[in-house]
Structure formats: structure tokens, C-alpha cells
Design a protein around this motif. Structure first.
Motif, PDB file in Angstrom:
ATOM      1  N   ARG A 214       0.626  -0.619   0.221  1.00  0.00           N
ATOM      2  CA  ARG A 214      -0.575  -0.028  -0.205  1.00  0.00           C
ATOM      3  C   ARG A 214       0.671   1.535  -0.432  1.00  0.00           C
ATOM      4  NH1 ARG A 214      -3.729  -0.613   4.803  1.00  0.00           N
ATOM      5  NH2 ARG A 214      -5.459   1.174   2.950  1.00  0.00           N
ATOM      6  N   ALA A 215       1.878   1.296  -0.725  1.00  0.00           N
ATOM      7  CA  ALA A 215       2.544   2.951  -1.026  1.00  0.00           C
ATOM      8  C   ALA A 215       2.265   3.612  -2.393  1.00  0.00           C
ATOM      9  CB  ALA A 215       4.225   2.206  -1.333  1.00  0.00           C
ATOM     10  N   TYR A 216       0.807   3.075  -2.267  1.00  0.00           N
ATOM     11  CA  TYR A 216       0.788   4.139  -3.643  1.00  0.00           C
ATOM     12  C   TYR A 216      -0.742   4.724  -3.513  1.00  0.00           C
ATOM     13  CZ  TYR A 216       3.653   1.261  -6.027  1.00  0.00           C
ATOM     14  OH  TYR A 216       5.077   0.724  -6.530  1.00  0.00           O
ATOM     15  N   VAL A 217      -1.105   5.765  -4.151  1.00  0.00           N
ATOM     16  CA  VAL A 217      -2.102   6.460  -4.015  1.00  0.00           C
ATOM     17  C   VAL A 217      -3.917   5.793  -4.192  1.00  0.00           C
ATOM     18  CG1 VAL A 217      -4.172   8.049  -5.755  1.00  0.00           C
ATOM     19  CG2 VAL A 217      -1.797   8.294  -5.023  1.00  0.00           C
ATOM     20  N   GLU A 218      -4.126   6.029  -3.086  1.00  0.00           N
ATOM     21  CA  GLU A 218      -5.991   4.918  -2.885  1.00  0.00           C
ATOM     22  C   GLU A 218      -6.529   5.890  -2.762  1.00  0.00           C
ATOM     23  OE1 GLU A 218      -5.694   2.678   0.385  1.00  0.00           O
ATOM     24  OE2 GLU A 218      -4.170   1.343  -0.120  1.00  0.00           O
ATOM     25  N   MET A 219      -8.310   5.868  -3.381  1.00  0.00           N
ATOM     26  CA  MET A 219      -9.266   6.866  -3.133  1.00  0.00           C
ATOM     27  C   MET A 219     -10.350   6.245  -3.807  1.00  0.00           C
ATOM     28  SD  MET A 219      -9.242   9.832  -6.326  1.00  0.00           S
ATOM     29  CE  MET A 219      -9.741   9.421  -7.480  1.00  0.00           C
ATOM     30  N   SER A 220     -11.421   6.615  -1.902  1.00  0.00           N
ATOM     31  CA  SER A 220     -12.201   6.733  -2.163  1.00  0.00           C
ATOM     32  C   SER A 220     -13.141   7.996  -3.498  1.00  0.00           C
ATOM     33  CB  SER A 220     -13.124   7.013  -1.274  1.00  0.00           C
ATOM     34  OG  SER A 220     -12.646   5.810  -0.451  1.00  0.00           O
ATOM     35  N   GLY A 221     -13.194   7.599  -5.058  1.00  0.00           N
ATOM     36  CA  GLY A 221     -13.402   8.700  -6.082  1.00  0.00           C
ATOM     37  C   GLY A 221     -14.769   9.405  -6.170  1.00  0.00           C
ATOM     38  N   THR A 222     -16.187   8.473  -6.121  1.00  0.00           N
ATOM     39  CA  THR A 222     -17.197   9.085  -5.955  1.00  0.00           C
ATOM     40  C   THR A 222     -17.677  10.009  -4.521  1.00  0.00           C
ATOM     41  OG1 THR A 222     -17.474   7.220  -6.817  1.00  0.00           O
ATOM     42  CG2 THR A 222     -19.888   8.353  -6.350  1.00  0.00           C
ATOM     43  N   VAL A 224     -14.737  11.235  -2.515  1.00  0.00           N
ATOM     44  CA  VAL A 224     -13.846  12.605  -3.136  1.00  0.00           C
ATOM     45  C   VAL A 224     -15.128  14.009  -4.511  1.00  0.00           C
ATOM     46  CG1 VAL A 224     -11.477  13.695  -3.828  1.00  0.00           C
ATOM     47  CG2 VAL A 224     -11.869  11.546  -2.350  1.00  0.00           C
ATOM     48  N   PHE A 225     -15.906  13.176  -5.382  1.00  0.00           N
ATOM     49  CA  PHE A 225     -15.881  14.310  -6.436  1.00  0.00           C
ATOM     50  C   PHE A 225     -17.551  14.812  -5.438  1.00  0.00           C
ATOM     51  CE2 PHE A 225     -18.919  15.177  -9.539  1.00  0.00           C
ATOM     52  CZ  PHE A 225     -18.015  15.413 -10.109  1.00  0.00           C
ATOM     53  N   LYS A 226     -17.883  14.092  -4.774  1.00  0.00           N
ATOM     54  CA  LYS A 226     -19.063  14.943  -3.540  1.00  0.00           C
ATOM     55  C   LYS A 226     -19.314  15.174  -3.073  1.00  0.00           C
ATOM     56  CE  LYS A 226     -22.150  11.073  -3.863  1.00  0.00           C
ATOM     57  NZ  LYS A 226     -22.563   9.580  -3.267  1.00  0.00           N
ATOM     58  N   MET A 227     -17.188  15.597  -2.109  1.00  0.00           N
ATOM     59  CA  MET A 227     -17.164  16.598  -1.333  1.00  0.00           C
ATOM     60  C   MET A 227     -16.265  17.611  -2.076  1.00  0.00           C
ATOM     61  SD  MET A 227     -17.481  16.130   2.137  1.00  0.00           S
ATOM     62  CE  MET A 227     -15.670  17.285   2.618  1.00  0.00           C
ATOM     63  N   ALA A 228     -15.828  17.225  -2.540  1.00  0.00           N
ATOM     64  CA  ALA A 228     -14.591  18.556  -3.872  1.00  0.00           C
ATOM     65  C   ALA A 228     -16.368  19.855  -4.350  1.00  0.00           C
ATOM     66  CB  ALA A 228     -14.212  17.607  -4.867  1.00  0.00           C
ATOM     67  N   VAL A 229     -17.225  19.308  -5.429  1.00  0.00           N
ATOM     68  CA  VAL A 229     -18.111  20.036  -5.341  1.00  0.00           C
ATOM     69  C   VAL A 229     -18.435  20.960  -5.049  1.00  0.00           C
ATOM     70  CG1 VAL A 229     -20.205  19.966  -6.875  1.00  0.00           C
ATOM     71  CG2 VAL A 229     -18.810  18.772  -7.315  1.00  0.00           C
ATOM     72  N   ASN A 230     -19.488  20.052  -3.022  1.00  0.00           N
ATOM     73  CA  ASN A 230     -19.877  21.121  -2.212  1.00  0.00           C
ATOM     74  C   ASN A 230     -19.156  21.745  -1.673  1.00  0.00           C
ATOM     75  OD1 ASN A 230     -22.105  19.994  -2.574  1.00  0.00           O
ATOM     76  ND2 ASN A 230     -21.650  18.811  -0.986  1.00  0.00           N
ATOM     77  N   THR A 231     -17.555  21.556  -1.096  1.00  0.00           N
ATOM     78  CA  THR A 231     -16.855  22.225  -0.354  1.00  0.00           C
ATOM     79  C   THR A 231     -16.286  23.705  -0.978  1.00  0.00           C
ATOM     80  OG1 THR A 231     -15.996  20.055   0.112  1.00  0.00           O
ATOM     81  CG2 THR A 231     -14.997  22.401   1.278  1.00  0.00           C
ATOM     82  N   LEU A 232     -15.933  23.374  -2.730  1.00  0.00           N
ATOM     83  CA  LEU A 232     -15.487  23.855  -3.788  1.00  0.00           C
ATOM     84  C   LEU A 232     -16.656  25.159  -3.897  1.00  0.00           C
ATOM     85  CD1 LEU A 232     -13.300  22.161  -5.795  1.00  0.00           C
ATOM     86  CD2 LEU A 232     -12.293  23.746  -4.073  1.00  0.00           C
ATOM     87  N   GLY A 233     -17.856  24.604  -4.096  1.00  0.00           N
ATOM     88  CA  GLY A 233     -19.100  25.846  -4.119  1.00  0.00           C
ATOM     89  C   GLY A 233     -19.039  27.215  -2.800  1.00  0.00           C
ATOM     90  N   ARG A 234     -18.869  26.260  -1.608  1.00  0.00           N
ATOM     91  CA  ARG A 234     -19.056  27.208  -0.471  1.00  0.00           C
ATOM     92  C   ARG A 234     -17.917  28.135  -0.731  1.00  0.00           C
ATOM     93  NH1 ARG A 234     -20.245  22.524   2.706  1.00  0.00           N
ATOM     94  NH2 ARG A 234     -18.105  22.480   3.696  1.00  0.00           N
ATOM     95  N   ILE A 235     -16.644  28.037  -1.303  1.00  0.00           N
ATOM     96  CA  ILE A 235     -15.042  28.563  -0.680  1.00  0.00           C
ATOM     97  C   ILE A 235     -15.555  29.353  -1.752  1.00  0.00           C
ATOM     98  CG2 ILE A 235     -13.810  27.321  -2.121  1.00  0.00           C
ATOM     99  CD1 ILE A 235     -12.039  27.931   0.187  1.00  0.00           C
ATOM    100  N   VAL A 236     -16.224  29.595  -2.845  1.00  0.00           N
ATOM    101  CA  VAL A 236     -16.644  30.463  -3.951  1.00  0.00           C
ATOM    102  C   VAL A 236     -17.279  31.426  -3.003  1.00  0.00           C
ATOM    103  CG1 VAL A 236     -17.604  30.587  -5.773  1.00  0.00           C
ATOM    104  CG2 VAL A 236     -16.016  28.987  -5.941  1.00  0.00           C
ATOM    105  N   ASP A 237     -18.486  31.414  -2.517  1.00  0.00           N
ATOM    106  CA  ASP A 237     -19.704  32.104  -1.497  1.00  0.00           C
ATOM    107  C   ASP A 237     -17.738  32.982  -0.670  1.00  0.00           C
ATOM    108  OD1 ASP A 237     -21.351  31.396  -3.052  1.00  0.00           O
ATOM    109  OD2 ASP A 237     -22.169  29.940  -1.350  1.00  0.00           O
TER     110      ASP A 237
END
Ligand code: ACO
Length: 329
Positions: A214-222, A224-237
Motif C-alpha cells: 500500500r505505497a500508492y494513492v488510494e482514493m474513494s473517487g465518488t 471525493v467528487f461529491k465533497m469537492a463540488v460541495n466544498t468548492l461551491g462554499r469557498i466561492v461564496d
């Protein structure tokens, strides 16, 4: 009293640079490596190809190319730089920092040089720190770099991650100025989400993770995707409110280039047509900390972003970390 009349010091972008390794890895080539398709990658992410560092090419090499170009484009000499901040998750060595190694390559001596680690938000963190050094009068001319060889921490048999990332470096020189420049920067993190996007191995706990492979990137893509959209939406405001500006005041969005669908959502939130968004994701993929300075460099060198225009940069990454900056170019 207006900003111009006060004695307040601001930082302002003087020059930008970018560097991408020569080797290009296309979606078609990936089809032969893992169970994927050009159609899946393009429709889910917008990525068509990415650059991969040569075996004998390291993060420091990429950073040096981008830095020399940024200093030259600013019309400055390396001796003018009095602060070096490098954002990277893929440093050449455990220590010294990539910033110190870069300082030596550039033949700069004595000024502070250090790395910042916030994964894909790394450049926004580094930029914010350097901006504060300039605002407080500690520095006059800072070199801020995002540089990554992310290909080195990718499991090239894992289709969930290997199609997303690429290598590259971007650099920005910011200088003290009597008017903005940088209006504000906004940084956030929430370590509770660490396991959704991480490399489980490191230095102190290296052995067990590496033995488990386990020496590589592991990601729960979906997720991460949802959090990224919500969080970035808030930071724009948050960013607009902090400057008493509205969406109409923003001329350009320079987003972290993780996924075209995330970028589309943020552009929609800002009511910006996609022609006003700097996009490199198709050609470069996600270069982590390098993606924002690379996109900024592209937007400026191709003549899109003009002096006097207002630019919002934003990013989201492992940690989770997220951040933004609003500036007048
Ligand atoms: N090719 C084909 N199929 C794939 C591939 C691939 N390369 N990768 C995953 N799949 C499959 C999965 O196995 C899954 O199959 P299953 O449903 O049978 O289990 C399915 O595709 C998942 O499909 P979707 O739900 O449509 O995937 P989604 O729309 O969430 O897209 C993606 C996946 C592209 C990873 C997206 O979630 C994403 O971009 N996430 C965010 C990445 C990001 O922003 N990272 C932040 C910065 S990175 C950093 O900080 C280091």
C-alpha cells in the motif's frame, strides 16, 4: 481611504512559468495497461492525455525549469528572489526540502526556503503563505512553485487512480506592490477525511504499509467528487463575500484541474461561461500541486488573462484540504 492611498503592501504576480515532461501517455495507451477505455476516461473526467517524467527526471528538475521561466518572464534575476516556497507531495528526498534543493540549483543563498504539503491544494497553501510574507514586509519577491512527479506514487495496475494523474511543474513570482494584487486567500482542512484520499505509507510507518503493497494513492473517487463540488461551491461564496464582490466581478476562474465535471460545477456556481475558465485538464490530467500554476501560466501566456483582470483560483485535495485566492492580475 482607498487601498491606493494607504501604505498597505500587497503582493502582485510579476511572472509565471511552466514545465511538462516530454513523454505523453494517452488514454489509448492506458487501454492496453488496465481495463479502461478512452470513452470512459474522457466522459467521466475530460482527460485525454497526461505527461510522465522520464526515469532520470525528478520533481526538482521540473521545478527548476518552471522557476527559471517564471523569473525570466518577470524580468528579474534569480538574485532578486528573497523567499522560496515549493508545494509538493512528491519531493525528491525526505530532506532537505525540495525548496532548499531548488535554491541551490538557482544559485540563491540565504533566503528562507521551505516546502508546503497540502496535496492538490498545495499551491494555494504555498501562495497564501508567500502572500503573507510579502504583506507583513518580511519578503519583497517570492518564488512560489507547485511541482510533482505524481506518477511515482501511482499504482499503474489500479484503473481507479492511474487514469487521473500526470507530472509537471508551475511557478509564479510575486512581488510587493502598493495596490492589489492579491485581494485575499482562504485555506481550510479537515483531517477526518484522510482515508478517502491518501497514500497509506510514509516515512515513520513505512514498513507495514509497503509490505502490504500500500505505497500508492488510494482514493474513494465518488466520495471525493461529491465533497469537492460541495466544498468548492462554499469557498466561492466565502471568497466573494470577504471582498464584497459578486460573481460578476470575476473575469477568470483558474481551478485545480482534477476533473472537468467538478470544474463545470464551480463555473456554473460562478455563473461564468466555460470560455472564462482556464482548462488544461484534457492535455495534462491532474498534476496535483502543479495544476493551478500551470493553468495560470497558460492563461497568461496565451493572452487570455490580461493585466487588471480579476482571477479566482481554487483547489481541493487530500487531507481533505481546500483553498482559494482572489487576485487582480
Ligand atoms: N475505467 C473504467 N471504469 C472505471 C475506471 C476506469 N479507469 N475507474 C473506475 N471505474 C469504474 C469503477 O470500478 C466503478 O465500477 P462499479 O460501479 O462496477 O463499481 C465505476 O467505474 C464508477 O463509476 P462512476 O460512479 O460513474 O464514477 P464517477 O462518476 O464517480 O467518476 C472519478 C470516477 C472520475 C474517479 C470521479 O469520482 C472523480 O473525479 N473523483 C474526484 C477525484 C478528485 O477530484 N480528486 C481530488 C484531487 S486528487 C488529490 O488531492 C491527490
Amino acid at each position: 481611504m482607498s487601498n491606493r492611498e494607504s501604505n498597505t503592501v500587497y503582493s502582485r504576480i510579476a511572472g509565471t512559468g511552466g514545465y511538462l515532461p516530454e513523454r505523453i501517455l494517452t488514454n489509448q495507451e492506458l487501454e492496453a495497461m488496465v481495463d479502461t477505455s478512452d470513452e470512459w476516461i474522457t466522459s467521466r473526467t475530460g482527460i485525454q492525455q497526461r505527461h510522465i517524467a522520464a526515469d532520470n527526471e525528478f520533481t526538482l528538475d521540473l521545478a527548476e525549469h518552471a522557476s527559471r521561466q517564471a523569473i525570466s518572464n518577470a524580468g528579474l534575476q534569480t538574485s532578486d528572489i528573497d523567499l522560496i516556497v515549493v508545494a509538493t507531495t512528491t519531493p525528491d528526498q525526505v530532506f532537505p526540502s525540495t525548496a532548499c534543493l531548488l535554491q541551490s540549483r538557482l544559485d540563491i543563498h540565504g533566503c528562507p526556503a521551505f516546502d508546503v504539503q497540502a496535496v492538490c491544494t498545495g499551491f494555494v497553501y504555498a501562495f497564501s503563505v508567500a502572500d503573507k510574507f510579502i504583506r507583513t514586509g518580511t519578503s519583497r519577491c517570492a518564488l512560489v512553485v507547485g511541482a510533482e512527479t505524481f506518477s511515482r506514487i501511482i499504482d499503474w495496475t489500479d484503473r481507479n487512480t492511474c487514469v487521473l494523474f500526470g507530472d509537471g511543474a508551475g511557478a509564479v513570482v510575486i512581488q510587493a506592490h502598493d495596490a492589489p494584487g492579491v485581494y485575499s486567500t482562504h485555506l481550510h482542512a479537515d483531517g477526518d477525511y484522510a482515508s478517502l484520499l491518501h497514500v497509506p505509507s510514509g516515512v515513520s510507518n513505512n514498513l507495514a504499509a509497503v509490505q502490504e503493497g500500500r505505497a500508492y494513492v488510494e482514493m474513494s473517487g465518488t466520495e471525493v467528487f461529491k465533497m469537492a463540488v460541495n466544498t468548492l461551491g462554499r469557498i466561492v461564496d466565502e471568497t466573494l463575500e470577504a471582498n464584497q464582490m459578486t460573481r460578476d466581478d470575476v473575469d477568470w476562474l483558474v481551478p485545480h484541474q482534477a476533473n472537468l465535471r467538478i470544474i463545470n460545477a464551480i463555473a456554473k456556481k460562478l455563473n461564468l461561461p466555460m470560455e472564462k475558465v482556464i482548462l488544461t485538464v484534457a492535455q495534462q490530467g491532474n498534476t496535483s500541486a502543479a495544476s493551478i500554476p500551470l493553468a495560470l501560466h497558460e492563461g497568461i501566456t496565451n493572452g487570455n488573462i490580461q493585466r487588471g483582470e480579476t482571477v479566482m483560483i481554487e483547489g481541493f485535495g487530500g487531507g481533505f484540504t481546500w483553498g482559494s485566492a482572489l487576485l487582480r492580475y
